[in-house]
Write a protein that holds these residues in place. Structure first.
Motif, short mmCIF file in Angstrom:
data_model
loop_
_atom_site.label_atom_id
_atom_site.label_comp_id
_atom_site.label_asym_id
_atom_site.label_seq_id
_atom_site.Cartn_x
_atom_site.Cartn_y
_atom_site.Cartn_z
N UNK A 224 42.30 -16.41 4.54
CA UNK A 224 41.04 -15.71 4.75
C UNK A 224 40.01 -16.66 5.37
N UNK A 225 39.06 -16.10 6.10
CA UNK A 225 37.97 -16.86 6.70
C UNK A 225 36.67 -16.50 6.00
N UNK A 226 36.04 -17.49 5.38
CA UNK A 226 34.79 -17.30 4.67
C UNK A 226 33.67 -17.96 5.47
N UNK A 227 32.66 -17.18 5.83
CA UNK A 227 31.55 -17.70 6.63
C UNK A 227 30.23 -17.28 5.99
N UNK B 182 45.53 -21.99 2.08
CA UNK B 182 45.32 -22.02 3.53
C UNK B 182 44.17 -21.11 3.99
N UNK B 183 43.07 -21.15 3.27
CA UNK B 183 41.86 -20.44 3.68
C UNK B 183 40.94 -21.40 4.44
N UNK B 184 40.02 -20.83 5.22
CA UNK B 184 39.04 -21.62 5.96
C UNK B 184 37.66 -21.24 5.44
N UNK B 185 37.02 -22.20 4.73
CA UNK B 185 35.70 -21.99 4.15
C UNK B 185 34.68 -22.70 5.03
N UNK B 186 33.69 -21.96 5.50
CA UNK B 186 32.77 -22.52 6.48
C UNK B 186 31.32 -22.17 6.15
N UNK C 249 40.79 -25.51 4.15
CA UNK C 249 39.88 -26.35 4.94
C UNK C 249 38.45 -26.03 4.52
N UNK C 250 37.67 -27.08 4.23
CA UNK C 250 36.26 -26.95 3.88
C UNK C 250 35.43 -27.49 5.04
N UNK C 251 34.66 -26.63 5.68
CA UNK C 251 33.87 -26.98 6.86
C UNK C 251 32.40 -26.70 6.54
#
Length: 518
Positions: free
Chosen positions: A256-259, A278-282, A305-307
């Motif tokens: 999932x993509x969290x923005x 394997x989520x992308x936290x931004x 990934x923590x962005x």
């Protein structure tokens, strides 16, 4: 410091565009897209919705209600294709023995075997929510639900875009866009809520945005009867919290993509277990932990990934998992799935998530492709069992069939069928799952090197199997995937167990022989 949804929107949208354009795709374990049901909705007999039933077109809420009420019974399969805008102005109550509907919401109460799918130019439920209660085997696909209110006017569904409660089982919500225009002060509540004994739910390839509350699982710390929920390939954008709020139960949250999560993200509470892969936290805060309670939950994490993620300090009723998000439990997942690398999640989610995206899915290697089968394109009804042996395959593999003398097991079996029937060399016997999806496996006491499988369907049922995966059970790796039964070739592996996983079917699958060759 609390930041409102409205103040965050412009910045979040700009950041999303940059990331989607700039992140390179990486390849992990490949798996062909199926377009079929995934996650926990494949369990408990599977989720087929209205497959095999009549197809009805609806352009108003009243017509949706009529389609539900005109069925022979409340379990008669039906596919309702919706186009246009559904709102309070075109939704009226309808009477019938097979329904319990209303005029202020789309009410799936006490029903089963229903698909509601957007077609044509798309379907939008404007200020009118969808409520599922005391129901099972429901598919919602390619729909937009927006601005559902619990206060102000007009009112619908307690302010939830989609709500489930009271003994709900097997729901697949796919390629949806769920959105609000503010938070509780503006009259909105949750976008995707589950409570009071709701189980076996998948939310996939969907967008949830512009609200204070994404969704909860459990209405309170005492409502711990909800479980087995999968969230994958979704976009969570410009939300304050509850993505999701999980009270008890088990959830699988991957790709999932969290923005722009403003206050808190995945909130595991009251003994809940979340597998977070394997989520992308931004551009977000406190994306995982236990928040607003001392009744803590747990999580297992990998590959995320923590962005630009910030973390608050631990304190009473505040237990963030960061900054390193170490695992605090282990979670066993009963179904096969393929993980996209987290680095490509913003890109693949941008291409696939939401309504009116052509129901595109990831192939498991960070590429988007169209599904081979979807609820909007149903095929035939289930067929009856065979009475005579089937024909031989057109191109049978050479060598020794290693299944003869092996063992067999699986996920479920229909009455009168057996796992052992797929390894007995007899085309007159077969295995069927208890629903239209399931797994059957061949296993050995010592490792065998294999490179070919032949799946032979029983006579009269050829073509019932739509989408499948072949899995090395020992490692979980997907060896091959595709549509239809027959000869399957793959790179040679050494294993003690190989599984044939049926992820969608147009009729009852009946596997007569599961042959394995070196």
């Amino acid at each position: 410091m609390r930041r409102t949804v409205a103040r965050r929107l412009a910045a979040v949208l700009a950041t999303t565009a940059v990331v989607a354009a700039g992140v390179a795709m990486s390849i992990t374990n490949a798996s062909a897209a199926t377009g079929g049901v995934t996650g926990y909705a494949t369990q408990n007999g599977g989720t087929t919705g209205g497959a095999g039933g009549a197809t009805v077109r609806a352009t108003t809420g009243t017509q949706i209600n009529q389609a539900l009420c005109n069925r022979a019974s409340d379990s008669t399969p039906i596919i309702i294709q919706v186009e246009g805008t559904i709102n309070h102005g075109n939704t009226t109550d309808v009477s019938g023995s097979s329904c319990d509907v209303g005029s202020t919401l789309i009410d799936l109460k006490g029903v089963s075997n229903v698909t509601i799918v957007g077609v044509g130019a798309g379907a939008t439920f404007d200020q009118i929510g969808i409520h599922i209660r005391e129901s099972s085997n429901i598919i919602l696909q390619n729909l937009t639900v927006k601005n559902v209110k619990k206060s102000g006017s007009p009112l619908s569904n307690g302010g939830d875009a989609i709500g489930m409660e009271s003994g709900v089982r097997n729901v697949w919500a796919d390629h949806l866009t769920l959105e609000a225009s503010g938070g509780e002060a503006e009259g909105y509540d949750g976008l995707f809520d589950m409570k009071n004994d709701t189980k076996y739910v998948t939310l996939s390839y969907s967008i949830m945005r512009n609200s204070e509350r994404g969704g909860l699982v459990g209405s309170s710390e005492t409502d711990l009867t909800n479980s087995f929920i999968t969230y994958h390939h979704n976009l969570y954008q410009n939300l304050n919290s509850r993505v999701p709020l999980l009270r008890g139960g088990t959830a699988h949250v991957y790709n999932n993509h969290y923005v722009g999560i403003v206050e808190s993200g995945i909130n595991s509470r009251a003994g809940a277990k979340a597998k977070v892969d394997n989520n992308y936290f931004e551009d977000s805060k406190d994306v995982l932990g236990t928040f607003y309670t001392d009744e803590r939950g747990t999580w297992q994490t990998s590959g995320n990934i923590l962005d630009n993620v910030t973390w608050s300090a631990q304190g009473s009723e505040n237990y963030p998992a960061g900054p390193s998000m170490p695992s605090t439990t282990t979670v066993s997942i009963p179904y096969s799935y393929a993980l996209d690398n987290a680095s490509c999640v913003p890109s693949i989610v941008a291409k696939t998530a939401g309504a009116n995206k052509g129901n595109q899915v990831s192939d498991g290697s960070c590429n988007a492709q169209s599904p081979s089968q979807s609820p909007s394109n149903p095929t035939t009804s289930p067929t009856t069992g065979p009475t005579d042996p089937g024909t031989s395959p057109t191109n049978p593999p050479g060598g020794t069939n290693l299944s003869l003398g092996a063992g067999a097991d699986g996920s479920s079996k229909a009455d009168g069928t057996s796992y052992g029937n797929v390894i007995d060399g007899n085309m007159s016997t077969y295995w069927s799952p208890s629903g239209t999806t399931g797994t059957v496996s061949v296993k050995w006491s010592s490792a065998k090197t294999i490179d070919t499988v032949n799946i032979r369907e029983a006579s009269g049922t050829a073509g019932n199997i739509d989408n499948w995966q072949l899995v090395n059970h020992a490692t979980g790796a997907v060896l091959a995937s595709g549509t239809g039964a027959g000869v399957i070739s793959f790179t040679a592996v050494s294993t003690t167990k190989v599984s044939f996983v049926i992820t969608s079917a147009s009729g009852t699958p009946r596997v007569a022989e599961f042959e394995v060759y070196a």
